[in-house]
Design an enzyme around this catalytic site. Sequence first.
Site, PDB file in Angstrom:
ATOM      1  N   LYS A   1       0.826  -1.204   0.000  1.00 33.61           N
ATOM      2  CA  LYS A   1       0.000   0.000   0.000  1.00 33.61           C
ATOM      3  C   LYS A   1       0.865   1.261   0.000  1.00 33.61           C
ATOM      4  O   LYS A   1       1.749   1.409   0.828  1.00 33.61           O
ATOM      5  CB  LYS A   1      -0.919   0.007   1.222  1.00 33.61           C
TER       6      LYS A   1
ATOM      7  N   ALA B   1      10.434   2.311  -1.188  1.00 31.83           N
ATOM      8  CA  ALA B   1      10.431   3.186  -2.368  1.00 31.83           C
ATOM      9  C   ALA B   1      11.523   4.258  -2.264  1.00 31.83           C
ATOM     10  O   ALA B   1      12.195   4.567  -3.254  1.00 31.83           O
ATOM     11  CB  ALA B   1       9.059   3.835  -2.543  1.00 31.83           C
TER      12      ALA B   1
ATOM     13  N   GLY C   1       6.453   0.831   5.706  1.00 30.49           N
ATOM     14  CA  GLY C   1       7.384  -0.087   5.034  1.00 30.49           C
ATOM     15  C   GLY C   1       7.512   0.192   3.553  1.00 30.49           C
ATOM     16  O   GLY C   1       8.606   0.163   2.982  1.00 30.49           O
ATOM     17  N   CYS C   2       6.398   0.508   2.914  1.00 34.16           N
ATOM     18  CA  CYS C   2       6.406   0.782   1.473  1.00 34.16           C
ATOM     19  C   CYS C   2       7.140   2.083   1.182  1.00 34.16           C
ATOM     20  O   CYS C   2       7.843   2.195   0.174  1.00 34.16           O
ATOM     21  CB  CYS C   2       4.979   0.837   0.938  1.00 34.16           C
ATOM     22  N   THR C   3       7.009   3.056   2.066  1.00 32.17           N
ATOM     23  CA  THR C   3       7.705   4.332   1.896  1.00 32.17           C
ATOM     24  C   THR C   3       9.213   4.134   2.030  1.00 32.17           C
ATOM     25  O   THR C   3       9.984   4.628   1.200  1.00 32.17           O
ATOM     26  CB  THR C   3       7.189   5.374   2.913  1.00 32.17           C
TER      27      THR C   3
END
Length: 151
Positions: free
Chosen positions: A40, A50, A45-47
Site C-alpha cells: 500500500k 520506495a 514499510g512501502c515508503t
Amino acid sequence: MTTLKIGDKAPNFEAKDEKGNTVKLADYAGKKLVVFFYPKASTPGCTVEACNLRDNYQTFLAQGYAILGVSADSAKRQQNFINKNELPFPLLADEDKAVIEAFGVWGPKKFMGREYDGIHRTTFVIDEKGVIEDVILKVKTKAHTEQILKD
C-alpha cells in the site's frame, strides 16, 4: 507464494500508471527492469522501500535498469505517493490486480494474528529479453537496492 522463478519469461503485463499512461512489459524490451510489488502506497514499510530505490536511482540507471512499482492503489494515491516522496519512477495503479495476479503476488497474509488476502512484498528483476533474473521474496525495505544489485 509466486510460482514464477529465475529463468521464466516475465508475464506480458499491461496497466495504467499514476498519470493514466498505459505501461507494458514490451515498453522495456532491451532494458533491464526492476518490478517491485508493495502492499500500500504511503504506508511506513512501502515508503522506506520506495525511498531506498529513489536514493539509489542513479546507480540503477547507470547499470541499465528501469524501475517500476506496482500496487492495487488508485492512480491518485500513487501520484500522491510520488509527490510526497519525490519518486523518480512510475507506479502502476493495478486496481483490478491483473498485473499482481499475473506475477502471483496476491494471496493470504497474516498480520497481528489476523489472516487476510493482500499483496506480498516481492521484487522481480527482469533482463533485456523479458526473462526473470531474480525473484526477491524476503524484501529488506531499508536495504533493498543491495538485494537487487548484489554483484
